[in-house]
Write an enzyme that holds these catalytic residues in place. Structure first.
Site, PDB file in Angstrom:
ATOM      1  N   ASP A  25      -5.041  -4.695   5.468  1.00 20.78           N
ATOM      2  CA  ASP A  25      -5.397  -5.495   4.301  1.00 20.78           C
ATOM      3  C   ASP A  25      -4.230  -6.441   4.014  1.00 20.78           C
ATOM      4  OD1 ASP A  25      -6.827  -6.443   2.129  1.00 20.78           O
ATOM      5  OD2 ASP A  25      -6.107  -4.892   0.763  1.00 20.78           O
TER       6      ASP A  25
ATOM      7  N   HIS B 163      -2.515  -0.755  -3.371  1.00 18.40           N
ATOM      8  CA  HIS B 163      -3.683   0.109  -3.165  1.00 18.40           C
ATOM      9  C   HIS B 163      -3.539   1.378  -3.997  1.00 18.40           C
ATOM     10  CE1 HIS B 163      -4.590  -1.771   1.031  1.00 18.40           C
ATOM     11  NE2 HIS B 163      -5.038  -2.510   0.032  1.00 18.40           N
TER      12      HIS B 163
ATOM     13  N   SER C 221       0.857  -1.181   0.000  1.00 17.32           N
ATOM     14  CA  SER C 221       0.000   0.000   0.000  1.00 17.32           C
ATOM     15  C   SER C 221       0.896   1.235   0.000  1.00 17.32           C
ATOM     16  CB  SER C 221      -0.944  -0.041   1.213  1.00 17.32           C
ATOM     17  OG  SER C 221      -1.882   1.004   1.140  1.00 17.32           O
TER      18      SER C 221
END
Length: 338
Positions: A132, A39, A12
């Site tokens: 995540d 992401h 991310s």
């Protein structure tokens, strides 16, 4: 060349630099297919990321396309606003509900890889915020795959690696520069005994592909919670095969506890701002009425009453604004946007 191992990479905030560094450490000619989820906002251009990655590696980098075959020697990059999903031998893209507030979601990729390729999967989590990837890494581990996590002290943002380490018994916790030879070493090891893929992993992967679930499926993998989905208002089911709390609704939205709290904070903040606006309008109405009453010869008492009401509303408005500042300070900063 036959694909011997599937490698899935999730990152991310700080991810482009970290993934670029990792790809540069992969020895050429390995019988692997690599899948990458970073992401990104829905308006990001995955082609720009592909171009950067291609400069770092001899493997062919491409933005994933739905339905294409999985080929050894290729690196597949999730496009913006799509989940990257793996079936046996086939790349899939879906526009299903967000997981952990993201699309593409790392958990979706990792879980699908575990369901399709069992112990022939290497999962890698790099720098990023929140959590995540933790559930997806757990799915890989429980299906017999290998879990590699970037040393949190090296990560630009340590949340994602640290959350995996806190919840999954990983195989390697290493610096990015060491991951290349570790992958090469894994490929030279004898084949591991097959581990049955957990039923809940297969069910969740199937739900993601269909973008809908049934009552029977939800009862097999979860139990009713007291929470409602902040996206669709449906009941949230708490997943019951993991050691950490995670929630899923019938529509397909999925939240870890941290992601659910962040989403609830946003909804609360929106409601408070609406309240502030309505109170501001009412305060201004009282002040207008006070001004008109002051113009009347007998309106002094009425004017005072309106001004007192406006002053009371100003106190409540100030309190709400202080609460909004406090909520803003407790929430994580935006991350992952390209």
């Amino acid at each position: 060349m036959e694909v011997k191992q599937i490698i899935v990479i999730g990152s991310s905030a700080g991810g482009i630099k970290a993934v670029n560094q990792l790809l540069s450490k992969l020895s050429p000619g390995l019988p692997i297919a690599v899948f990458v989820v970073i992401h990104m906002s829905k308006n990001s251009q995955a082609e720009i990321i592909r171009t950067q990655f291609q400069r770092a590696t001899n493997y062919e980098c491409q933005v994933a396309a739905d339905g294409e075959p999985i080929t050894a020697g290729k690196i597949y990059i999730a496009p913006a606003n799509h989940h990257l999903f793996i079936k046996r031998g086939i790349v899939r893209l879906t526009n299903g509900p967000h997981e952990n507030r993201w699309r593409p979601s790392i958990d979706v990729l990792f879980r699908s890889a575990a369901a399709a390729y069992d112990s022939h999967v290497i999962g890698i989590i790099l720098t990023g915020m929140l959590d995540d990837g933790t559930s997806g890494m757990s799915a890989i581990k429980r299906s017999g795959g290998i879990c590699i996590v970037q040393e949190p002290g090296e990560a630009e943002f340590e949340d994602m690696p640290a959350n995996v380490l806190n919840n999954v018994q990983v195989d390697y916790q290493v610096l990015i520069n060491d991951m290349g030879y570790i992958i090469e070493e894994i490929l030279t090891q004898p084949k591991k005994d097959l581990v049955p893929i957990p039923e809940d992993v297969k069910i969740e992967a199937a739900i993601t592909e269909r973008m809908i679930s049934s009552i029977d499926e939800m009862e097999r993998i979860g139990e009713h919670s007291n929470f409602t989905c902040p996206d669709c208002g449906g009941n949230l089911w708490k997943m019951k095969h993991e050691d950490f709390a995670r929630y899923r609704c019938h529509t397909g939205h999925v939240y870890t506890e941290n992601a659910l709290m962040e989403k609830q904070n946003e909804a609360l903040e929106e409601s408070l701002w609406i309240s502030v606006r309505m109170l501001e309008e009412r305060k201004n109405l009282f002040l207008n009425l006070a001004g008109k009453a002051g113009e009347l010869q007998s309106g002094a008492e009425t004017e005072t009453t309106y001004r007192q009401k406006a002053a009371q509303l100003a106190i409540h408005i100030d309190r709400l604004k202080k609460l909004l500042v406090a909520i803003g300070k407790t929430g994580p900063a935006d991350e992952g946007y390209l």
